[in-house]
Write a protein that holds these residues in place. Sequence first.
Motif, PDB file in Angstrom:
ATOM      1  N   ASP A  89      39.988  30.223  40.137  1.00  0.00           N
ATOM      2  CA  ASP A  89      38.651  30.407  40.715  1.00  0.00           C
ATOM      3  C   ASP A  89      38.694  31.238  41.974  1.00  0.00           C
ATOM      4  O   ASP A  89      39.726  31.381  42.612  1.00  0.00           O
ATOM      5  N   VAL A  90      37.516  31.732  42.358  1.00  0.00           N
ATOM      6  CA  VAL A  90      37.414  32.490  43.594  1.00  0.00           C
ATOM      7  C   VAL A  90      37.519  31.509  44.782  1.00  0.00           C
ATOM      8  O   VAL A  90      36.988  30.405  44.727  1.00  0.00           O
ATOM      9  N   ALA A  91      38.276  31.918  45.794  1.00  0.00           N
ATOM     10  CA  ALA A  91      38.474  31.026  46.947  1.00  0.00           C
ATOM     11  C   ALA A  91      37.567  31.462  48.091  1.00  0.00           C
ATOM     12  O   ALA A  91      37.552  32.619  48.468  1.00  0.00           O
ATOM     13  N   GLY A  92      36.819  30.535  48.619  1.00  0.00           N
ATOM     14  CA  GLY A  92      35.916  30.864  49.725  1.00  0.00           C
ATOM     15  C   GLY A  92      36.643  30.888  51.049  1.00  0.00           C
ATOM     16  O   GLY A  92      37.858  30.700  51.130  1.00  0.00           O
ATOM     17  N   ILE A  93      35.890  31.121  52.100  1.00  0.00           N
ATOM     18  CA  ILE A  93      36.488  31.143  53.420  1.00  0.00           C
ATOM     19  C   ILE A  93      35.784  30.077  54.265  1.00  0.00           C
ATOM     20  O   ILE A  93      34.574  29.923  54.180  1.00  0.00           O
ATOM     21  N   ASN A  94      36.569  29.328  55.012  1.00  0.00           N
ATOM     22  CA  ASN A  94      36.035  28.183  55.753  1.00  0.00           C
ATOM     23  C   ASN A  94      35.414  28.637  57.076  1.00  0.00           C
ATOM     24  O   ASN A  94      36.108  29.090  57.970  1.00  0.00           O
ATOM     25  N   PRO A 286      39.782  36.408  40.680  1.00  0.00           N
ATOM     26  CA  PRO A 286      40.925  36.515  39.777  1.00  0.00           C
ATOM     27  C   PRO A 286      40.553  37.002  38.371  1.00  0.00           C
ATOM     28  O   PRO A 286      41.242  37.848  37.801  1.00  0.00           O
ATOM     29  N   ASP A 287      39.435  36.505  37.833  1.00  0.00           N
ATOM     30  CA  ASP A 287      39.095  36.904  36.458  1.00  0.00           C
ATOM     31  C   ASP A 287      38.715  38.380  36.378  1.00  0.00           C
ATOM     32  O   ASP A 287      39.097  39.088  35.454  1.00  0.00           O
ATOM     33  N   ARG A 288      37.969  38.842  37.389  1.00  0.00           N
ATOM     34  CA  ARG A 288      37.581  40.253  37.361  1.00  0.00           C
ATOM     35  C   ARG A 288      38.805  41.151  37.543  1.00  0.00           C
ATOM     36  O   ARG A 288      38.910  42.216  36.946  1.00  0.00           O
ATOM     37  N   MET A 289      39.730  40.686  38.393  1.00  0.00           N
ATOM     38  CA  MET A 289      40.940  41.481  38.615  1.00  0.00           C
ATOM     39  C   MET A 289      41.758  41.548  37.328  1.00  0.00           C
ATOM     40  O   MET A 289      42.289  42.595  36.971  1.00  0.00           O
ATOM     41  N   ALA A 290      41.838  40.417  36.618  1.00  0.00           N
ATOM     42  CA  ALA A 290      42.590  40.392  35.355  1.00  0.00           C
ATOM     43  C   ALA A 290      41.970  41.389  34.387  1.00  0.00           C
ATOM     44  O   ALA A 290      42.686  42.134  33.691  1.00  0.00           O
ATOM     45  N   GLU A 291      40.658  41.435  34.346  1.00  0.00           N
ATOM     46  CA  GLU A 291      39.990  42.373  33.431  1.00  0.00           C
ATOM     47  C   GLU A 291      40.294  43.814  33.808  1.00  0.00           C
ATOM     48  O   GLU A 291      40.500  44.662  32.954  1.00  0.00           O
ATOM     49  N   ARG A 292      40.348  44.049  35.107  1.00  0.00           N
ATOM     50  CA  ARG A 292      40.649  45.422  35.531  1.00  0.00           C
ATOM     51  C   ARG A 292      42.073  45.791  35.182  1.00  0.00           C
ATOM     52  O   ARG A 292      42.357  46.904  34.761  1.00  0.00           O
ATOM     53  N   ILE A 293      42.983  44.834  35.376  1.00  0.00           N
ATOM     54  CA  ILE A 293      44.383  45.107  35.045  1.00  0.00           C
ATOM     55  C   ILE A 293      44.511  45.440  33.562  1.00  0.00           C
ATOM     56  O   ILE A 293      45.288  46.291  33.156  1.00  0.00           O
ATOM     57  N   LEU A 294      43.714  44.773  32.744  1.00  0.00           N
ATOM     58  CA  LEU A 294      43.797  45.009  31.306  1.00  0.00           C
ATOM     59  C   LEU A 294      42.911  46.165  30.858  1.00  0.00           C
ATOM     60  O   LEU A 294      42.694  46.360  29.661  1.00  0.00           O
ATOM     61  N   GLY A 295      42.406  46.921  31.820  1.00  0.00           N
ATOM     62  CA  GLY A 295      41.602  48.095  31.475  1.00  0.00           C
ATOM     63  C   GLY A 295      40.260  47.729  30.864  1.00  0.00           C
ATOM     64  O   GLY A 295      39.640  48.510  30.161  1.00  0.00           O
ATOM     65  N   MET A 296      39.814  46.478  31.102  1.00  0.00           N
ATOM     66  CA  MET A 296      38.537  46.056  30.528  1.00  0.00           C
ATOM     67  C   MET A 296      37.369  46.345  31.471  1.00  0.00           C
ATOM     68  O   MET A 296      36.230  45.993  31.188  1.00  0.00           O
ATOM     69  N   GLY A 297      37.660  46.943  32.607  1.00  0.00           N
ATOM     70  CA  GLY A 297      36.596  47.268  33.558  1.00  0.00           C
ATOM     71  C   GLY A 297      36.106  46.043  34.306  1.00  0.00           C
ATOM     72  O   GLY A 297      36.610  44.932  34.120  1.00  0.00           O
TER      73      GLY A 297
END
Length: 440
Positions: A89-94, A286-297
Motif C-alpha cells: 500500500d501507499v505509505a502516508g506521512i505523519n 507501489p502498484d503504479r510503479m509495478a505497472e510502469r516497470i512492466l511497461g503497462m503505463g
Amino acid sequence: MFDNLSDKLDKAFHILKGHGKITEVNVADTLKEVRRALLDADVNFKIAKDFTTKVKEKAIGQDVLTTLQPGQLLVKLVKDELTELMGGDVAGINLSGTPSVILMSGLQGSGKTTFSGKLANFLKTKKNKKPLLVACDIYRPAAINQLHVVGDQIGVEVYSEPDNKNPVEIAQNAIKHAKANGFNVVIVDTAGRLAVDQEMMDEIARVHKAIQPQETLFVVDAMTGQDAVNTAKAFNDILNFDGVILTKLDGDTRGGAAISIKSVVNKPIKFVGTGEKMEAIDVFYPDRMAERILGMGDVVSLVERAQEQFDEEEARKLQKKIAKNEFGFDDFLTQIQQVKKMGNMKDLVGMIPGASKAMKDVEIEDDAFKHIEAIIHSMTPIERSKPAIIDVKRKARIAKGSGTKVEQVNQLMKQFDQMSKMMKMMQGPGGKNLMKMMGG
Ligand code: GDP
C-alpha cells in the motif's frame, strides 16, 4: 524510467507467447529470464531469487485458470509480487505534531536539500501547510545558501544560524521559532557526507534524539542501485527512520533500489523525486510503479496530473475565445505551459500504456516544446493574436529570430490552423455531430 528492465521483462514474457497453458518448463524458462532482468537492474541476488520462487509457486498452482492467457497470468503475478515487494500500500506521512517535525537524512549529493524544498512546496500547495525549512549543515556554507535559494523559489521561510556550529541547537531553536510564528511543519535539512562515516552518524543521531521528529526520512539517489540499499541499511540501523525518498528516478536508473529497498530495511518508499524542479515530486504508489516497470503505463497518475493543472477559470476563458474566433498564439503558449507543468515529456510518455515501448527508439527531448516556444516568442503581439497576417516576409523574420527554419514556422502555423479549426468545430453547432462521430 526503468526502460531496460521493462524491456527485458517484456522479452521474458515473450517465451510464453503461443503456449496454451502454463507448464513447469515454460514458467521456469520465463522466470529465469525475469530473474536475470532483475539482477541486471541491480536488484539484490537473494531478493531476485525469492521473488521468482514465489511467483513460480503461485503460477504452478494456477494452471487450471483458463480465462487468462499464460503470458497475461504471469505478468499479473509478477506485477502483484513487485507491488508487494515495493511495499504494497501507499505509505502516508505523519504530520501529527504541532509543529510536525520532519528530519531529512542521507548522503551528500543524494538530493536532500532539493527534496526538502520539494516537500515544503508540496505541503504548502497541496496540503495547505505553513512549512519552515531549517538549514542544519554546519560544514558547508554553500549548503545553507542553497536552501535559501530553494526557499526563495517556493516562497517558504528558511531558518539558519550561519555562525552556530551546533546542529542540535540550531534545530531546537528552529522549532521554537516555528512555534512562536505559526509554522505547522518544520523540515530539518542536515549535513551529509560523501560516504557513511561515524561522525556524521553520531551527529544526526544527536539531532534526532534532541528533536524527536514525527517523521525521519532517508533520502537516496536511485541511480546508485545496490549501494543505495546498503546506505539505507546503515542509516536505518542508527535512526530507525520512517520512510525512504528515492531521488533521480528521472535519470537512467536501473530500478534495483526501488525494488529492493523496502525488503531490506522494511521501511516504505514514501516519495520519489523525478527531476530538478520543485514540482518534480511524486507520492510513491507501489502498484503504479509495478505497472510502469512492466511497461503497462500509469494512466491514473497521468490523469491526476492533468487534473491538478486544470484551471476551470482558464478553461472557461479559452472557450469564449474559441467561440469568438479569438484563439491566438498566446493562448497556445499558455496551453503548452500547462502541459509542461505536468512533467517532462519522457516521463509523461512513460505513463501511457505501451507508449514507452512503442517510442523506445524515438528521441524525446526533455523540452519538446522548445522550438515552438521560441517561434511564438519571436512573433509580435499582433502576429500572435492575428496569425492570418503572418506572410512570407514575417515568417522569415520569425524563423531568424527564433533560430529555427522557415519550414518549422510553416509547420507550426499549419498545426495551429488545424487545431483552431478543430476547436471551432467542437464548439459550433456541428460539435455535437463531431462528438458523435468520435463515439462521444
Ligand atoms: P544534497 O547534497 O543531498 O542536499 O543534494 P542536492 O539537493 O544538492 O542535490 C544534488 C544534485 O542532484 C543537484 O544537482 C540536484 O539538482 C540534483 N537532484 C536532486 N534531486 C533530483 C531528481 O529527482 N532528479 C534529478 N535529475 N536531479 C536531482
